[in-house]
Design an enzyme around this catalytic site. Structure first.
Site, short mmCIF file in Angstrom:
data_model
loop_
_atom_site.label_atom_id
_atom_site.label_comp_id
_atom_site.label_asym_id
_atom_site.label_seq_id
_atom_site.Cartn_x
_atom_site.Cartn_y
_atom_site.Cartn_z
N GLY A 42 0.65 -1.44 -0.26
CA GLY A 42 -0.22 -0.02 -0.23
C GLY A 42 1.34 1.02 0.23
O GLY A 42 2.36 1.48 0.09
N GLY A 51 2.76 4.21 1.67
CA GLY A 51 3.29 3.92 2.67
C GLY A 51 3.87 5.01 2.90
O GLY A 51 3.97 5.49 4.21
N GLY A 75 7.22 6.85 5.89
CA GLY A 75 6.37 8.08 5.16
C GLY A 75 6.65 9.31 4.29
O GLY A 75 6.55 10.26 3.46
N ARG A 98 3.71 12.93 -8.70
CA ARG A 98 3.78 12.12 -9.69
C ARG A 98 2.34 12.30 -10.50
O ARG A 98 1.74 12.95 -9.66
CB ARG A 98 4.24 10.68 -9.44
CG ARG A 98 4.07 9.67 -10.45
CD ARG A 98 4.51 8.13 -9.94
NE ARG A 98 3.31 7.49 -8.72
CZ ARG A 98 4.00 6.42 -8.00
NH1 ARG A 98 5.28 6.09 -8.05
NH2 ARG A 98 3.52 6.72 -6.67
N ASP A 145 4.33 -4.88 -7.17
CA ASP A 145 3.54 -3.27 -6.63
C ASP A 145 4.34 -2.16 -7.67
O ASP A 145 3.74 -1.03 -7.07
CB ASP A 145 4.34 -3.57 -4.96
CG ASP A 145 4.78 -3.47 -4.99
OD1 ASP A 145 5.66 -4.78 -5.75
OD2 ASP A 145 5.81 -2.37 -4.54
P1 AMP Z 1 8.96 1.35 -3.31
O1 AMP Z 1 10.75 0.00 -2.90
O2 AMP Z 1 9.80 2.64 -3.16
O3 AMP Z 1 8.32 0.87 -4.44
O4 AMP Z 1 8.28 0.80 -1.90
C1 AMP Z 1 7.52 -0.63 -1.33
C2 AMP Z 1 6.84 -0.36 0.15
O5 AMP Z 1 7.42 0.42 0.69
C3 AMP Z 1 5.45 0.40 -0.51
O6 AMP Z 1 4.16 0.24 -0.17
C4 AMP Z 1 5.90 1.77 -0.35
O7 AMP Z 1 5.08 2.63 0.75
C5 AMP Z 1 6.80 1.38 1.42
N1 AMP Z 1 7.80 2.39 1.78
C6 AMP Z 1 8.86 2.90 0.71
N2 AMP Z 1 9.70 3.69 1.55
C7 AMP Z 1 8.80 3.74 2.54
C8 AMP Z 1 9.68 5.13 3.63
N3 AMP Z 1 10.12 5.55 3.74
N4 AMP Z 1 7.51 5.04 4.55
C9 AMP Z 1 6.72 4.03 4.67
N5 AMP Z 1 6.97 3.41 3.68
C10 AMP Z 1 7.57 3.29 2.87
MG MG Z 2 6.83 0.73 -5.46
#
Ligand code: AMP
Ligand code: MG
Length: 486
Positions: free
Chosen positions: A90, A92, A126, A176, A252
């Site tokens: 989701g 995050g 976040g 975005r 995802d």
């Molecule tokens: P990503 O690697 O950016 O595609 O993120 C994979 C998952 O981790 C997604 O659900 C993101 O929303 C969550 N996520 C990545 N970085 C953060 C962060 N700093 N804080 C909260 N959620 C994160």
């Molecule tokens: Mg992602």
């Protein structure tokens, strides 16, 4: 041209309700400054470029202010990460602020990345750091300029809010844009939680809003899956033809629209290397350059699995079977163009494959090779590029074949040059160039990233005074390690 407060919203995804997303307000970052904005993306919203000069612009895109019609929500999804199923991911650290309808009637999701914690943040803060926000901004707009389907980026705002990664950095936000933020993982979430009524609601939503032509087909869901397969075959062909390595092809991070999505530790190849791994955390090389083709197929199979409540397995298999031949046809078409060929001949694929083999053993800059090949007539051009090859016997054998092939094409050099330069960029978003722009931005100097973005928005067009942006990477820039921690 509109002012910021004149945008109209129609928040269709928000109306799907709480099973699909959760209402969350952006958590602002301190002392926001506009780093860079995209005029082309502003135009998609009919926004006057002058709006970026108003202080309220940076305030909105740093979470301090919000349109009254916006309905910020964090979406729920899951996905396969490095091949393993993660049941709950989701948004995050990003929020869907709302959907803007432009004057042409197009819907554009506004997604604010780095907007603070949500129910899906798990252990995360976040936030997004300036470095990764700049990288996503540059890539989104560059791929678009190359003609490669991609999500878009409106702007990046920097702040003084500290965040901790390997060291202390500052938080930033990226705005975005995409016609939809639905990922393969959205379908997987409702499939694996066995909420098949919600899965159907999601599917109907995606069909109605993003794939209306499929609704005319006798089996809309089967037609939809086929279309996603087709779009991804084309997308991956672009990536392979232009040397783009995504780096984190988790399901995802795969858009249902077949656009490049969720940029992380991506890279454009400098020297050609089929086995290149751009993600420092990808120990097994699952997402290496050449693996992108089978991985896209794998990801499509994962999406197909989530559609089994609605489509017969045989039909899904049949559609999946289209992926590789479609990919190959698109890829060959793109590579023919990059090589200046306007006709199709048997043996063209082998010509391309042998070129890549010869490149693999040398220190040949993948992008500049094609640009230089078009610069002069074939014979002279081959003599020029020859200098970069190591295995000269192999290169000469390839060059002789290419020369014979171009001779059968005919045509004149001026036309050939114009044709090739229109598909072979002079300016490439190299990791080291992004790194230089980031280093300056971290010191408060945004001129480097702004200039880089500007030049990369016309990648095929030679521009005065920016010869330095055509250079191959210096030693320090050859093997930058880009991690997932962003
Ligand atoms: P990503 O690697 O950016 O595609 O993120 C994979 C998952 O981790 C997604 O659900 C993101 O929303 C969550 N996520 C990545 N970085 C953060 C962060 N700093 N804080 C909260 N959620 C994160
Ligand atoms: Mg992602």
């Amino acid at each position: 041209m509109k002012a910021l407060d004149e945008l109209s919203f129609d928040n269709r995804f928000a109306r799907l309700g709480d099973a699909f997303s959760t209402e969350v307000l952006p958590d602002p970052i301190a002392n926001p400054r506009l780093v860079v904005a995209s005029r082309a993306a502003l135009a998609l919203l009919d926004l006057d470029p002058a709006v970026t000069e108003e202080p309220v612009f940076a305030e909105i895109f740093a979470g301090h202010k919000l349109w009254s019609e916006a309905e910020p929500r964090a979406m729920v999804y899951s996905g396969h990460q490095f091949g393993a199923y993660n049941p709950r991911l989701g948004d995050g650290r990003g929020l869907l602020l709302g959907e803007v309808v432009n004057d042409a009637g197009e819907h554009w999701d506004l997604h604010l990345k780095g907007a603070g914690q949500t129910p899906y943040s798990r252990m995360g803060d976040g936030r997004a750091v300036l470095r990764s926000s700049i990288r996503e901004f540059l890539a989104s707009e560059y791929l678009y300029a190359l003609g490669i389907p991609s999500s878009r980026a409106l702007c990046v705002t920097a702040s003084d809010t500290p965040v901790w990664r390997e060291q202390k950095e500052n938080a930033a936000m990226l705005l975005r844009m995409a016609p939809s933020h639905v990922r393969f993982g959205h379908f997987e979430y409702f499939y694996y939680t066995q909420q098949h009524d919600k899965l159907k609601e999601l599917g109907d939503f995606v069909l109605a809003n993003s794939f209306p032509a499929c609704l005319e087909q006798p089996q809309p869901y089967a037609a939809f899956f086929r279309e996603v397969v087709e779009r991804n075959a084309e997308l991956i062909a672009y990536w392979q033809a232009y040397g783009f390595c995504h780096g984190v092809m988790n399901t995802d991070n795969m858009s249902i629209l077949g656009i490049t999505f969720d940029y992380g530790p991506y890279a454009f190849l400098d020297d050609f290397d089929a086995k290149h791994i751009c993600n420092h955390s990808d120990d097994s090389g699952r997402y290496s350059f050449n693996n992108q083709v089978p991985i896209a197929h794998w990801n499509l199979a994962a999406l197909g699995q989530a559609l089994t409540p609605f489509v017969e397995v045989d039909e899904l298999r049949e559609a999946l079977g289209l992926f590789l031949p479609l990919y190959q046809a698109h890829y060959l078409d793109l590579m023919r163009r990059r090589l200046g060929l306007t006709t199709a001949e048997e043996g063209d694929l082998e010509l391309v494959q042998r070129l890549l083999q010869v490149m693999q053993s040398g220190a040949v800059d993948y992008s500049l090779f094609f640009r230089r090949l078009g610069e002069q007539a074939p014979e002279q051009a081959l003599a020029t590029v020859r200098e970069d090859f190591v295995d000269l016997a192999d290169f000469d054998a390839w060059a002789a074949e290419y020369l014979a092939r171009t001779a059968r094409e005919g045509g004149n050099q001026d036309e050939r040059r114009a044709r090739m330069h229109a598909v072979n960029p002079l300016y490439v978003l190299r990791n080291y160039l992004a790194q230089e722009a980031i280093a300056a931005a971290e010191q408060g100097d945004y001129s480097v990233v702004r200039q880089l973005h500007e030049v990369l928005s016309k990648p095929f067009e030679e521009q005065p005074g920016v010869e330095h942006l055509t250079r191959r990477p210096p030693d320090w820039g050859r093997h930058l390690e880009i991690s997932c921690s962003s």
